[in-house]
Motif scaffolding. Structure first.
Motif, short mmCIF file in Angstrom:
data_model
loop_
_atom_site.label_atom_id
_atom_site.label_comp_id
_atom_site.label_asym_id
_atom_site.label_seq_id
_atom_site.Cartn_x
_atom_site.Cartn_y
_atom_site.Cartn_z
N LEU A 65 0.82 -1.20 0.00
CA LEU A 65 0.00 0.00 0.00
C LEU A 65 0.85 1.26 0.00
N VAL A 123 -9.07 0.35 -2.68
CA VAL A 123 -8.47 -0.81 -2.02
C VAL A 123 -9.30 -1.10 -0.78
N ASP A 183 -4.92 -6.08 -7.05
CA ASP A 183 -5.97 -5.82 -6.08
C ASP A 183 -5.41 -5.92 -4.66
N LEU A 184 -5.85 -5.03 -3.80
CA LEU A 184 -5.48 -5.09 -2.39
C LEU A 184 -6.78 -4.96 -1.59
#
Length: 467
Positions: free
Chosen positions: A304, A320, A351-352
């Protein structure tokens, strides 16, 4: 024609129910407090076993509370709450406005889910903070919280007896969703909630109220049961929070060395667990230590924070974390299972979906300014509690305990906006802060000992000199 008539009837019933709940927040806020605390904690089980119709019920309740609050703001707040802190309320409104406008992103499904959860959670704080009849509503809320927490302990113990296999194959729970185990294979109880982390955090809130609000003869056995319930969740954060709550209780009775020793022992134990474990489990995806990376959290956090330029204004609300995860779910959840052939979409590369920190999720959603505003809101709450003026009741200690649980749990989970724990926590925090302000203002009967205040430790009078 028949379908149109049924739709009109359903709409009329829905509007009537919404209006009735909005009136309830003004006329009988204690009943709505029970609905929020007890009902929200029971909702995941009702959805699972009875009907998915219980899912949107929480949104209707929060909407009714916000509608009632808006009407009160327009026509006059209750006299007891007209001295509210405008800085705190204003900061929350600005933060929610940032989530609505989403300057760094669009207004798709991810934004809708993330913004809705944030607005509803902090909206409930405002409902509790600015609502009428604070003291009576607080008493009912505490009783509801302790009651649902003890029910969860009983269910959690029963789940330990049932075991993982039967919960999955006979009861229909999903392994990896509700049913989870530690890296060592220990089963984590989840009670009436939908995961062990919400379950343990809810019990931590109840432990605060049992410690500082109930009379000692009932507080001790209830606190012991709640501690047992937290222990069988095997959630490390909440186990540490138990020590923090115990230390706060020691500070209240002026045993500062014992409180400092307890916290130091917990710190040493945590460092020893990280440093002395001979063969830590490895993550199947990264071969990193599960324990050393906090179950993979630090890996997600580093991802992130990998592009600092994205963090100035944020990546956009719902880009996210929870908003992305909810918007990517394709399956339709029916009582007991996903509908056959329909499952959540697999995560795409990049994708997070799990940020696992409220503060980093806020940073990703609305950037540095939003994170600073969140810190200012939490700091302002603590200032309003006036830790240097304990008072005759447990109001300050309860407020600080709830604040510590909410703030510390949010470090390793996106929990402040998680349903149901975050909704309940912020609502109780708003109520307790309003009660504390009433005590400081010398109104509301907070100092009476009819509901659970432990007596403060009194100083011994000086001995008379011998004649």
């Amino acid at each position: 024609m028949a379908s149109t008539g049924l739709l009109t009837l359903a709409l009329a019933v829905g509007v009537a129910a919404l209006a009735a709940m909005a009136i309830g927040f003004r006329r009988a806020p204690q009943a709505m407090a029970v609905m929020i605390v007890f009902g929200f904690a029971l909702q995941p089980t009702l959805v699972f076993y009875l009907s998915v119709a219980f899912g949107p019920a929480k949104d209707a309740i929060v909407l009714a509370g916000l509608l009632s609050l808006l009407l009160a703001a327009a026509f006059g707040l209750p006299a007891e709450r007209r001295g509210y802190d405008a800085w705190l309320v204003g900061a929350i409104v600005v933060l929610l406005g940032m989530y609505l406008l989403n300057p760094a992103g669009g207004h798709g499904a991810g934004w809708s889910d993330a913004a809705r959860l944030t607005i509803e959670a902090f909206g409930l704080f405002l409902v509790g903070y600015l609502g009428p009849h604070t003291q009576r509503t607080w008493r009912w809320a505490v009783r509801a919280l302790v009651g649902i927490a003890l029910l969860n302990v009983a269910v959690g113990l029963a789940q330990q007896g049932i075991g993982v296999q039967r919960l999955v194959h006979q009861f229909g729970y999903q392994f990896g969703d509700e049913v989870r185990t530690t890296a060592g294979g220990a089963f984590r109880s989840f009670g009436t909630l939908d995961d062990p982390f919400n379950y343990a955090a809810l019990l931590a809130l109840a432990l605060v109220c049992a410690t500082f609000e109930l009379r000692r003869r009932s507080a001790v056995p209830i606190a012991a049961l709640l501690a047992l319930g937290i222990a069988i969740s095997f959630v490390r954060t909440e186990i540490v929070l138990m020590a923090v709550i115990a230390a706060l209780a020691l500070v209240r009775v002026q045993r500062l060395p014992a409180a400092a020793g307890l916290l130091l022992a917990v710190l040493i134990a945590a460092v020893g667990l990280l440093a002395l474990t001979p063969a830590p489990a490895l993550s199947p995806t990264s071969n990193a230590s599960v324990l050393g990376t906090l179950n993979g959290r630090t890996t997600g956090w580093s991802e992130l924070l990998s592009n600092p330029s994205d963090l100035l204004a944020g990546r956009g609300v719902g880009a996210v974390g929870t908003g992305l995860a909810r918007s990517a779910t394709a399956g339709i959840y029916q009582p007991g299972r996903f509908t056959t052939g329909q499952t959540p979409e697999g995560a795409r590369e990049g994708d997070l979906r799990n940020v696992d920190s409220t503060y980093l999720a806020t940073l990703a959603d609305v950037g540095v300014l939003g994170l600073a505003l969140m810190a200012a809101i939490l700091g302002r709450m603590l200032m309003l509690m006036r830790p240097g003026q304990p008072g005759a009741s447990g109001a300050m200690w309860t407020s600080m305990g709830l604040w510590l649980v909410a703030v510390l749990d949010a470090v390793t989970r996106s929990s402040l906006t998680a349903f149901p724990y975050g909704f309940i926590a912020l609502y109780l925090l708003g109520l307790s802060l309003a009660r504390r302000e009433a005590e400081l203002a010398g109104r509301g009967g907070v100092g009476r000992r009819t509901f659970g205040a432990w007596p403060e430790r009194e100083a011994r009078p000086p001995e008379r000199a011998s004649q």
